[in-house]
Design an enzyme around this catalytic site. Sequence first.
Site, PDB file in Angstrom:
ATOM      1  N   ASN A  80       0.878  -1.162   0.000  1.00  0.00           N
ATOM      2  CA  ASN A  80       0.000   0.000   0.000  1.00  0.00           C
ATOM      3  C   ASN A  80       0.924   1.222   0.000  1.00  0.00           C
ATOM      4  O   ASN A  80       1.463   1.600   1.042  1.00  0.00           O
ATOM      5  CB  ASN A  80      -0.888  -0.050   1.247  1.00  0.00           C
ATOM      6  CG  ASN A  80      -1.867   1.099   1.307  1.00  0.00           C
ATOM      7  OD1 ASN A  80      -1.797   2.037   0.500  1.00  0.00           O
ATOM      8  ND2 ASN A  80      -2.768   1.048   2.262  1.00  0.00           N
ATOM      9  N   HIS A 125     -12.992   2.813  -0.465  1.00  0.00           N
ATOM     10  CA  HIS A 125     -12.995   1.799   0.612  1.00  0.00           C
ATOM     11  C   HIS A 125     -13.625   0.492   0.131  1.00  0.00           C
ATOM     12  O   HIS A 125     -14.093  -0.322   0.936  1.00  0.00           O
ATOM     13  CB  HIS A 125     -13.813   2.242   1.849  1.00  0.00           C
ATOM     14  CG  HIS A 125     -13.253   3.396   2.611  1.00  0.00           C
ATOM     15  ND1 HIS A 125     -14.062   4.347   3.195  1.00  0.00           N
ATOM     16  CD2 HIS A 125     -11.991   3.745   2.926  1.00  0.00           C
ATOM     17  CE1 HIS A 125     -13.320   5.233   3.822  1.00  0.00           C
ATOM     18  NE2 HIS A 125     -12.045   4.890   3.670  1.00  0.00           N
ATOM     19  N   ARG A 139     -12.642  15.542   6.954  1.00  0.00           N
ATOM     20  CA  ARG A 139     -13.398  15.924   5.752  1.00  0.00           C
ATOM     21  C   ARG A 139     -14.849  16.205   6.106  1.00  0.00           C
ATOM     22  O   ARG A 139     -15.427  15.528   6.953  1.00  0.00           O
ATOM     23  CB  ARG A 139     -13.371  14.786   4.713  1.00  0.00           C
ATOM     24  CG  ARG A 139     -12.009  14.472   4.193  1.00  0.00           C
ATOM     25  CD  ARG A 139     -12.067  13.420   3.086  1.00  0.00           C
ATOM     26  NE  ARG A 139     -10.796  12.731   3.000  1.00  0.00           N
ATOM     27  CZ  ARG A 139     -10.657  11.413   2.979  1.00  0.00           C
ATOM     28  NH1 ARG A 139     -11.719  10.629   2.992  1.00  0.00           N
ATOM     29  NH2 ARG A 139      -9.463  10.876   2.918  1.00  0.00           N
ATOM     30  N   GLU A 175      -8.320  -5.219   4.981  1.00  0.00           N
ATOM     31  CA  GLU A 175      -8.143  -4.897   3.573  1.00  0.00           C
ATOM     32  C   GLU A 175      -6.952  -5.654   2.971  1.00  0.00           C
ATOM     33  O   GLU A 175      -6.990  -6.061   1.821  1.00  0.00           O
ATOM     34  CB  GLU A 175      -7.956  -3.379   3.404  1.00  0.00           C
ATOM     35  CG  GLU A 175      -9.252  -2.630   3.686  1.00  0.00           C
ATOM     36  CD  GLU A 175      -9.084  -1.125   3.815  1.00  0.00           C
ATOM     37  OE1 GLU A 175      -8.702  -0.675   4.909  1.00  0.00           O
ATOM     38  OE2 GLU A 175      -9.323  -0.411   2.839  1.00  0.00           O
TER      39      GLU A 175
END
Length: 401
Positions: free
Chosen positions: A10, A183, A244, A387
């Site tokens: 990643n 996601h 955010r 993930e």
Amino acid sequence: MTGTRVLVLNSGSSSVKYQLLDMETETRLAVGLVERIGEGASRLAHTPLSTGGGQRVQRTPVADHEAALKAVAEELAADGLGLDSPRLAAIGHRVVHGGLRFTEPALIDEEVIAEIERLVPVAPLHNPANLTGIRTARALRPTLPQVAVFDTAFHASMPEYAARYAIDARIADEHRIRRYGFHGTSHAYVARRAARLLDRDPAGLNLIVLHLGNGASASAVRGGRCVDTSMGLTPLEGLVMGTRSGDIDPAVVFHLGRVAGMSMDEVDTLLNRHSGLAGLCGDNDMREIRRRIDAGDAAAQLAFNVYTHRLRKYVGAYHAVLGRVDAVVFTAGVGENSPPVREAAVAGLDAFGLAVDPELNTRDSAEPRLVSPAGARVAVAVVPTDEELEIAQQTHALVAR
Ligand code: AMP
């Protein structure tokens, strides 16, 4: 015979997170992180889980991603897990934006790289770093299969009417403006794992998945396929997040430009980095916000209320999208660890058959579990996301075909 190991990478702009997994046993052999690449104070933390050795930390400067990956390869080799081992089947890369083209994981070649590059304008913060990771890993092991697993892919099944914004269609098409969602790897993993927890076939299940981390997104999943999600062209839309804003009247942007005299870049920074929980109360960590609420802090309480009000709105909206809901599933840092957020997200929704059991909801556990009262019409579940395992599974499935 192909190997059984997969290295998951990643790659961020100044960091590389990695995990080496064995897919025969679905166990992690090593995990680590290189941070502050290109800065003087780089740090590599490597934990060899297969040998049971403790974490090793290096603090030598790491000039670029190539140096980072070479340092990772050396650490792995020191534990007998070198990247030249025939047991390594592939490298799986997390890629944030796959646009409309990548609805499945892709075996990386020059053409796939060019397409990820073409998507840079819609993911300027993420895709360039992901590409750097891919190019570096290919240079290091040119003959090893490498696979791109896209954050957007799971959402590609959304119907056109859920993906379209109601703006001029010609302009939207020309600039590839639509809801993509993010996601996706987490939503896919959690939806499948929740079906196992419920002992149900995913094909017959309707789920609302709430991925609540520092970034946060909701998805409506029917029969294992995403039918709507809260993030849009970028990860800015939808739920209130750590920094955010999530949903906002687009006219706020014009107002900030025309009346407050802010530039586009300033508005971008405001909405992405200085909004959400942090903008409302100065903290983006839910643990700190809860501590402040317990101490009677009004700004922290308001931030919590704005956050959980938005969550309830999405839970209600996705009930309407799905028609019937079998389970609401919480995941990621906040979703897995914050009982008050889970409680508030379903508070007052008894008419939807939704409630949490106070004892189950506050019980400490790292396992997938139900937190709704026994016999509830709609299950409320907590499913820790993974993930990396999902990327490794998708990567291995592609190269072992
Ligand atoms: P993630 O992006 O999934 O790593 O989630 C990170 C966020 O999870 C942090 O910003 C925290 O707000 C939140 N978090 C982590 N642990 C806890 C906890 N024990 N209680 C509440 N929130 C937590």
